[in-house]
Design a protein around this motif. Structure first.
Motif, PDB file in Angstrom:
ATOM      1  N   ARG A  53      58.568  38.289  51.343  1.00 56.34           N
ATOM      2  CA  ARG A  53      59.679  38.221  50.396  1.00 56.34           C
ATOM      3  C   ARG A  53      59.343  37.196  49.333  1.00 56.34           C
ATOM      4  O   ARG A  53      58.705  36.179  49.625  1.00 56.34           O
ATOM      5  CB  ARG A  53      60.983  37.856  51.095  1.00 56.34           C
ATOM      6  CG  ARG A  53      60.903  36.571  51.898  1.00 56.34           C
ATOM      7  CD  ARG A  53      62.191  36.288  52.648  1.00 56.34           C
ATOM      8  NE  ARG A  53      62.050  35.306  53.696  1.00 56.34           N
ATOM      9  CZ  ARG A  53      61.790  34.022  53.546  1.00 56.34           C
ATOM     10  NH1 ARG A  53      61.621  33.510  52.348  1.00 56.34           N
ATOM     11  NH2 ARG A  53      61.704  33.226  54.576  1.00 56.34           N
ATOM     12  N   GLY A  90      64.826  43.362  50.770  1.00 56.96           N
ATOM     13  CA  GLY A  90      65.017  42.386  51.838  1.00 56.96           C
ATOM     14  C   GLY A  90      66.261  41.554  51.627  1.00 56.96           C
ATOM     15  O   GLY A  90      66.752  41.411  50.501  1.00 56.96           O
ATOM     16  N   SER A 104      67.413  30.459  49.099  1.00 62.50           N
ATOM     17  CA  SER A 104      66.953  31.717  48.519  1.00 62.50           C
ATOM     18  C   SER A 104      67.464  31.873  47.084  1.00 62.50           C
ATOM     19  O   SER A 104      66.709  32.257  46.184  1.00 62.50           O
ATOM     20  CB  SER A 104      67.419  32.888  49.388  1.00 62.50           C
ATOM     21  OG  SER A 104      66.902  34.096  48.908  1.00 62.50           O
ATOM     22  N   GLY A 144      61.386  42.671  48.417  1.00 60.67           N
ATOM     23  CA  GLY A 144      61.089  42.265  49.789  1.00 60.67           C
ATOM     24  C   GLY A 144      60.549  43.432  50.591  1.00 60.67           C
ATOM     25  O   GLY A 144      60.691  44.598  50.218  1.00 60.67           O
TER      26      GLY A 144
END
Length: 162
Positions: A53, A90, A104, A144
């Motif tokens: 990712r 992802g 993230s 991802g």
């Protein structure tokens, strides 16, 4: 075969096979030593899949390394004709405000990675295999996916031998 090597790689698993390939691709006579078969189940690189990712919740500094990894997987696929990188999309999910979600998001924003911030119910509706609580959030990133580690090892070894 030569009796002189510029490099000897001990262990031809995930890291060793890649190291041997990249050394050999630079014209360095390289010997890879492996105790078991290639691939084998005695190390950390066996199994069906490994996640990949672009947003890295651990720290945004890792993102350029992962972006380069994507390029290298695509180059190795082209060179060997093997399908190694599977882009499926992802999710990085957790409670709202968690290290995973916030990290993230920070990686996506720092490196202009396209993404969507979803609520738990939005994830559950869009991806029926999930059952996230209402207070959870997820960062969805379309790039991802996963790599197939044992095929990656074989591809690196074949490319190094070539």
């Amino acid at each position: 075969m030569t009796d002189h090597y510029g490099a000897i790689v001990i262990g031809v698993g995930g890291m060793g096979s890649a190291t041997a390939y990249h050394l050999a691709s630079r014209g360095i006579e390289t010997l890879g030593l492996e105790r078991y078969d290639v691939p084998h189940e005695m190390g950390s690189s066996h199994g069906v899949t490994r996640i990949i990712r672009k947003p890295q919740y651990e720290h945004p500094a890792y993102v350029p390394l992962v972006e380069r990894a994507y390029e290298l997987w695509e180059e190795l696929e082209a060179r060997t004709g093997r399908e190694l990188l599977h882009v499926t999309g992802g999710l990085d999910a957790g409670p709202s405000g968690s290290r995973i979600v916030e990290g993230s998001l920070r990686s996506c924003e720092t490196h202009d990675i396209e993404h969507e911030l979803l609520t738990g119910p939005e994830v559950n509706e869009r991806f029926p295999g999930y059952d996230l609580p209402e207070d959870h959030r997820a960062v969805y990133q379309a790039d991802g996916g996963f790599v197939v580690p044992e095929q990656c090892i074989v591809a690196h070894v074949e490319a190094a031998q070539a």
